[in-house]
Enzyme design. Structure first.
Site, PDB file in Angstrom:
ATOM      1  N   GLY A  11       0.841  -1.209   0.000  1.00 13.52           N
ATOM      2  CA  GLY A  11       0.000   0.000   0.000  1.00 13.52           C
ATOM      3  C   GLY A  11       0.865   1.243   0.000  1.00 13.52           C
ATOM      4  N   ASP A  15      -2.132   6.909   1.697  1.00 13.41           N
ATOM      5  CA  ASP A  15      -2.006   8.038   2.606  1.00 13.41           C
ATOM      6  C   ASP A  15      -0.980   7.802   3.734  1.00 13.41           C
ATOM      7  OD1 ASP A  15      -3.515  10.563   3.240  1.00 13.41           O
ATOM      8  OD2 ASP A  15      -3.642   9.504   5.169  1.00 13.41           O
ATOM      9  N   LEU A  16      -1.027   6.615   4.310  1.00 10.71           N
ATOM     10  CA  LEU A  16      -0.151   6.337   5.446  1.00 10.71           C
ATOM     11  C   LEU A  16       1.326   6.384   5.040  1.00 10.71           C
ATOM     12  CD1 LEU A  16      -0.108   5.385   8.467  1.00 10.71           C
ATOM     13  CD2 LEU A  16       0.233   3.108   7.545  1.00 10.71           C
ATOM     14  N   LYS A 145      -3.841  -0.596  12.465  1.00  9.15           N
ATOM     15  CA  LYS A 145      -5.243  -0.693  12.818  1.00  9.15           C
ATOM     16  C   LYS A 145      -6.083  -0.085  11.692  1.00  9.15           C
ATOM     17  CE  LYS A 145      -5.919   3.213  13.241  1.00  9.15           C
ATOM     18  NZ  LYS A 145      -6.616   4.415  13.193  1.00  9.15           N
ATOM     19  N   HIS A 175      -0.209   4.040  16.911  1.00 11.50           N
ATOM     20  CA  HIS A 175       0.909   4.995  17.029  1.00 11.50           C
ATOM     21  C   HIS A 175       0.769   5.918  18.239  1.00 11.50           C
ATOM     22  CE1 HIS A 175      -1.827   7.707  14.844  1.00 11.50           C
ATOM     23  NE2 HIS A 175      -1.027   8.710  15.152  1.00 11.50           N
ATOM     24  N   LYS A 179       3.617   8.016  21.207  1.00  9.12           N
ATOM     25  CA  LYS A 179       3.730   9.471  21.379  1.00  9.12           C
ATOM     26  C   LYS A 179       4.499   9.739  22.674  1.00  9.12           C
ATOM     27  CE  LYS A 179      -0.226  10.848  18.631  1.00  9.12           C
ATOM     28  NZ  LYS A 179       0.328  11.713  17.603  1.00  9.12           N
ATOM     29  N   GLU A 213      -9.943  17.046  15.686  1.00  2.94           N
ATOM     30  CA  GLU A 213      -9.225  17.472  14.476  1.00  2.94           C
ATOM     31  C   GLU A 213     -10.078  18.503  13.756  1.00  2.94           C
ATOM     32  OE1 GLU A 213      -6.470  13.675  13.084  1.00  2.94           O
ATOM     33  OE2 GLU A 213      -8.327  14.062  12.014  1.00  2.94           O
ATOM     34  N   HIS A 237      -6.906   4.439  19.882  1.00  2.74           N
ATOM     35  CA  HIS A 237      -6.221   5.542  20.564  1.00  2.74           C
ATOM     36  C   HIS A 237      -6.897   5.932  21.889  1.00  2.74           C
ATOM     37  CE1 HIS A 237      -4.350   5.580  16.755  1.00  2.74           C
ATOM     38  NE2 HIS A 237      -5.035   6.528  16.157  1.00  2.74           N
ATOM     39  N   LYS A 327     -14.067  14.798  14.169  1.00  2.00           N
ATOM     40  CA  LYS A 327     -13.470  15.517  13.043  1.00  2.00           C
ATOM     41  C   LYS A 327     -14.276  16.792  12.850  1.00  2.00           C
ATOM     42  CE  LYS A 327     -11.069  11.772  11.249  1.00  2.00           C
ATOM     43  NZ  LYS A 327      -9.650  11.719  10.922  1.00  2.00           N
TER      44      LYS A 327
END
Ligand code: BG6
Length: 473
Positions: A11, A15-16, A145, A175, A179, A213, A237, A327
């Protein structure tokens, strides 16, 4: 010392890879944290040649270093279900191994989850997964995920993983665990003796977690519309943030010690009945969501959730955890606030106490840091009380906001360190809870509440906390 490696990114045009993986690898390269021998192979369906693939990352192009870095990257075009694509990949990997027989093989699944099973199958059929005990550490699978869509699909995926890989080879990414501010919670809570005695239901009134976000789903409509915010952010998360607050002290600061403590905390989150779902979970969608690119015009996917949860441990019994995540909200922010029981009135009732007293706020991002709000006497007054903040920020203290999460995760993958990666029991418990909510939504018909972009979700999100006599901070 990091072993030489070849990383195959499945992939790689997505985006990732574009926004997180390649930038993180490039940054590690610039900091000279990658070994002398490494290879990155981008595996994707798009019919591109090497140059076309590399153009995707043009924004990273900073002078000479980028051109140097390009020498390590190549493109492998193929369909994830096509056996031939794996045969030719095997040819490339064998060639690399011929030149360096110490290579580790790292397979990064950065595709939408629908592709996971076919890729695992492809890897297995072409014998790219090394199951020889002595070599187990050389082959690793990194998987993003969401792991599944609900409890059942998560279990199926996990079964497939364990049929094909040893647990030591599986790196399940969340992720947020990497952090800096989240990692610091273990140090903050268990290295500072002053917090432990008050970290419980005798002193804590409630906990608030806010995740927001400003942007909408942007170019990720196709992925997001099939997933929704509950699965995209809450299942992983947000529940992990609860775990950092609720977990007990790990027996040892080791991979399994920390993972045990995390898993136990997530397991202790109280399940939720269908009746309570209406009361305690708010599901929202921003009003112009249906106009987003690649979103179904009839979509019933949520872009916002607010929840009231409990952790059934002796430490946190009956302390509500209020979470809201969305969002297109007013602010990019992730923070946890621990609101302590107000005791000011015992002595100072007649002088007037601030509505909220002590609050410990952990700024996960931005303004990474920690603030403790305390009540103080205002100067020059006979006795008037107000609040002030005692504040620490990473930027002021250390001159930067801490390591990037993906850089940290990649270094741990290279190193074989799984502490900051999910274990399957953590996921199982989180999916149990999330699946109860999903099933509740399915059975209760349209529970969606709509909100204007740029607001903190539907009005019901405020009611959720206000009916308990509290307020979002
Ligand atoms: C990802 C979600 O896991 O986290 C995205 O899929 C979200 O929807 C992203 O935007 C946020 O990550 P960060 O590190 O920017 O907070």
């Amino acid at each position: 010392m990091i072993n030489p490696f070849v990383m195959v990114i499945f992939g790689a045009t997505g985006d990732l890879a574009r926004t997180k993986l390649i930038p993180a690898l490039f940054s590690l390269y610039k900091k000279k944290q990658l070994p002398k021998d490494f290879y990155i192979i981008g595996f994707a369906r798009r019919d591109l040649i090497n140059d076309g693939f590399l153009q995707i990352f043009e924004s990273l192009n900073d002078k000479k270093e980028w051109n140097d870095f390009l020498r390590y990257i190549s493109y492998h075009q193929g369909d994830f279900s096509d056996e031939k694509a794996y045969i030719s990949l095997t040819g490339k990997l064998n060639l690399l191994e011929k030149n360096n027989n110490h290579l580790n093989f790292l397979y990064y699944l950065a595709t939408p989850p629908v592709n996971y099973l076919e890729i695992i199958h492809g890897l297995q059929e072409s014998e790219l997964i090394d199951k020889k005990k002595e070599d187990i550490h050389r082959t690793r699978l990194i998987i993003e995920k969401p792991f599944g869509k609900d409890l059942e699909t998560a279990r199926n995926l996990d079964r497939k993983l364990s049929e094909n890989f040893d647990e030591r080879q599986i790196f399940r990414v969340d992720h947020y665990l990497a952090k800096e501010t989240v990692q610091n919670m273990i140090a903050f809570r268990f290295a500072n003796g002053i917090f432990e005695p008050v970290w419980n239901n005798n002193y804590i009134d409630h906990v608030q977690i806010t995740w927001g976000e400003v942007k909408g789903v942007g170019g990720r409509g196709k992925f997001f519309d099939g997933v929704g915010l509950l699965r995209d952010v809450a299942q992983n998360h947000l529940l992990q943030l609860i775990a950092t607050i609720a977990m007990e002290q790990p027996k040892t600061f080791s991979k399994e010690g920390v993972r045990d403590a995390r898993a136990k905390a997530i397991k202790a989150i109280r399940g939720i009945s269908s009746k309570d779902i209406l009361e305690n979970i708010v599901r929202g969608q921003y009003k112009d969501y249906l106009l987003e690119k690649d979103v179904s015009p009839k979509s019933e996917t949520e872009t916002f959730v607010a929840m009231k949860l409990f952790v059934d441990s002796p430490r946190f019994k009956d302390v509500p955890f209020y979470l809201r995540a969305g969002k297109k909200v007013p602010k990019d922010v992730v923070e946890i606030s621990i609101v302590f029981i107000q005791t000011c009135h015992i002595l100072f009732k007649e002088f007037g106490c601030p509505e909220i007293g002590n609050v410990l706020t952990i700024h996960i991002q931005p303004d990474e840091g920690i603030i403790l709000r305390v009540i103080t006497k205002k100067p020059d007054s006979k006795l008037a009380l107000g609040t002030v903040d005692m504040k620490f920020t990473y930027q002021e203290e250390f001159g930067n906001k801490g390591a990037d999460a993906y850089e940290k995760l990649l270094l741990d993958v290279f190193d074989g360190d799984q502490m900051l990666f999910n274990r399957s029991d953590e996921l199982e418990s989180s999916w149990e809870l999330i699946t109860q909510i999903l099933r509740g939504w399915e059975s209760q018909g349209p529970v969606m509440k709509f909100y204007d972009s740029g607001t903190w979700g539907p009005i019901e999100a405020n009611r959720l906390i206000e009916k308990d006599g509290k307020k979002w901070l």
